[in-house]
Write a protein that holds these residues in place. Structure first.
Motif, mmCIF file in Angstrom:
data_model
loop_
_atom_site.group_PDB
_atom_site.id
_atom_site.type_symbol
_atom_site.label_atom_id
_atom_site.label_comp_id
_atom_site.label_asym_id
_atom_site.label_seq_id
_atom_site.Cartn_x
_atom_site.Cartn_y
_atom_site.Cartn_z
ATOM 1 N N SER A 216 0.800 -1.218 0.000
ATOM 2 C CA SER A 216 0.000 0.000 0.000
ATOM 3 C C SER A 216 0.835 1.270 0.000
ATOM 4 N N TRP B 264 -13.127 -0.449 4.032
ATOM 5 C CA TRP B 264 -12.747 -1.576 3.157
ATOM 6 C C TRP B 264 -13.036 -2.909 3.854
ATOM 7 N N GLU C 196 -3.518 -4.712 2.893
ATOM 8 C CA GLU C 196 -4.116 -5.109 1.597
ATOM 9 C C GLU C 196 -4.626 -3.931 0.768
ATOM 10 N N PRO C 197 -5.463 -3.063 1.318
ATOM 11 C CA PRO C 197 -6.019 -2.003 0.467
ATOM 12 C C PRO C 197 -5.004 -0.901 0.174
ATOM 13 N N PHE C 198 -5.169 -0.327 -1.006
ATOM 14 C CA PHE C 198 -4.309 0.767 -1.453
ATOM 15 C C PHE C 198 -4.999 2.063 -1.019
ATOM 16 N N ARG D 57 -9.074 7.884 -0.866
ATOM 17 C CA ARG D 57 -9.405 6.845 -1.838
ATOM 18 C C ARG D 57 -8.929 5.487 -1.338
ATOM 19 N N VAL D 58 -9.699 4.478 -1.687
ATOM 20 C CA VAL D 58 -9.287 3.096 -1.418
ATOM 21 C C VAL D 58 -9.318 2.349 -2.739
ATOM 22 N N ASN D 59 -8.191 1.795 -3.118
ATOM 23 C CA ASN D 59 -8.068 1.088 -4.405
ATOM 24 C C ASN D 59 -8.655 1.927 -5.539
ATOM 25 N N GLY D 60 -8.418 3.224 -5.508
ATOM 26 C CA GLY D 60 -8.842 4.118 -6.576
ATOM 27 C C GLY D 60 -10.255 4.659 -6.445
ATOM 28 N N THR D 61 -11.023 4.144 -5.489
ATOM 29 C CA THR D 61 -12.396 4.616 -5.306
ATOM 30 C C THR D 61 -12.416 5.745 -4.283
#
Ligand code: DC
Length: 254
Positions: free
Chosen positions: A17, A74, A94-96, A109-113
Motif C-alpha cells: 500500500s 474496506w 491489503e487495500p491501497f 481513496r481506497v483502491n482508486g475509489t
C-alpha cells in the motif's frame, strides 16, 4: 461557543500500500518542512481548525483519522468483523489507501475509489476504534503517515498520536480539547444522530481511543469549548509563528 467547529504525499511504506497526496504546492521558504501536530479527542474541532491553520500558513494537511476510517470501510465492505483483531491485522496492508493533502479539498481513496463521504457513515464511525487499536494496523498506517509528512514541503497533521508517535519531533504541537457535552453537541449537529446517542457513542470511542490519545509533554493544550473556529485557527497559527520562527507577514511589512 462557535457552531463552526467541526468534530472532525507520500511514498511506499510497507508491502502493497501507498499513501499519496496531491502534488505539493510551494509554501514560503521559511515555512518549508514545518510540521504542526494537532491531536485531541473527537469533536474537539481538530479537522476544521487544522485545515484552517494549514490554509493560513500555506501548508499541506493530513487527516490521519481518514486513513483508519478508509481501512475500516474496506474491511466492512468485505464483511470482515472489525472486532476480529487477528484478521484485521492480517489484512491491514491489503487495500491501497491514498489521501489528498490539499487543505481546501481533502479526499480519501481506497483502491482508486473515492471514499471521502463513505468513511463518514455511522457504520464506519462505530467500527473504526476497534480497527485503530490493532497494533499491525497502527504500524502500517503510521509508516504511511510518516512518509506523507516527510515528503510534504510543510504540513499540519491531525490525529491522536501525531505529537507522541507519528511526528514526535514536530516543532509545533497542539492538543485540542473541549468539554464532553460540547464535543457531543458538535458531533450531533453534523449528523442525524440524536444528542443522547452521540454522547453514548462518543464515550465509548473515548474509552477505546484512550491508549493512543495521549497529550505530548511539549504540546500546548487548547480548550475550544468557548472558542470560535477563527480563534482556534489563530492560536495554532500564532504558535507556529512563535515556535517555529515563521515570521508574521504583518510584522514584516511594518
Ligand atoms: O478523528 P477521527 O474520528 O476521524 O478518527 C477515526 C478513528 O481513528 C478514531 O477511532 C481514532 C482513530 N485514530 C487514531 O487512533 N490515531 C490517529 N492518528 C487518528 C485517528
Amino acid at each position: 461557543m462557535s457552531a463552526n467547529l467541526d468534530s472532525d504525499t507520500g511514498e511506499e511504506s510497507e508491502a502493497g500500500s501507498i499513501a499519496r497526496g496531491d502534488a505539493p504546492h510551494n509554501p514560503p521558504r521559511d515555512q518549508a518542512r514545518l510540521v504542526v501536530a494537532v491531536d485531541g479527542p473527537s469533536g474537539a474541532g481538530k479537522s476544521s481548525a487544522s485545515r484552517g491553520a494549514a490554509i493560513a500558513l500555506g501548508l499541506r494537511y493530513l487527516d490521519t483519522g481518514s486513513m483508519y476510517r478508509a481501512l475500516t470501510w474496506w474491511l466492512l465492505e468485505r464483511g470482515v468483523d472489525p472486532g476480529d483483531a487477528g484478521l484485521v491485522g492480517e489484512l491491514a496492508a491489503e487495500p491501497f489507501i491514498e489521501v489528498g493533502t490539499d487543505p481546501s479539498a481533502p479526499w480519501t481513496r481506497v483502491n482508486g475509489t473515492d471514499v471521502s463521504a463513505a468513511i463518514r457513515t455511522r457504520e464506519v464511525t462505530s467500527a473504526v476504534s476497534a480497527v485503530a487499536r490493532v497494533p499491525r494496523v497502527r504500524a502500517h498506517l503510521i509508516a504511511q503517515q510518516r512518509a506523507i509528512i516527510a515528503n510534504a514541503p510543510g504540513i499540519v497533521a491531525e490525529g491522536r498520536d501525531i505529537g507522541t508517535v507519528v511526528a514526535p519531533d514536530a516543532p509545533v504541537k497542539v492538543f485540542l480539547t473541549a468539554d464532553r457535552a460540547s464535543r457531543a453537541d458538535r458531533r450531533a449537529a453534523e449528523s442525524s444522530w440524536s444528542a443522547a446517542s452521540t454522547q453514548v457513542d462518543q464515550d465509548r470511542r473515548d474509552r477505546l481511543d484512550a491508549a493512543q490519545s495521549v497529550k505530548a509533554d511539549d504540546a500546548v493544550e487548547v480548550d475550544s469549548t468557548r472558542l470560535g473556529l477563527d480563534q482556534v485557527i489563530d492560536i495554532i497559527v500564532r504558535l507556529a509563528r512563535e515556535r517555529a520562527g515563521v515570521p508574521c507577514p504583518r510584522q514584516q511589512t511594518r
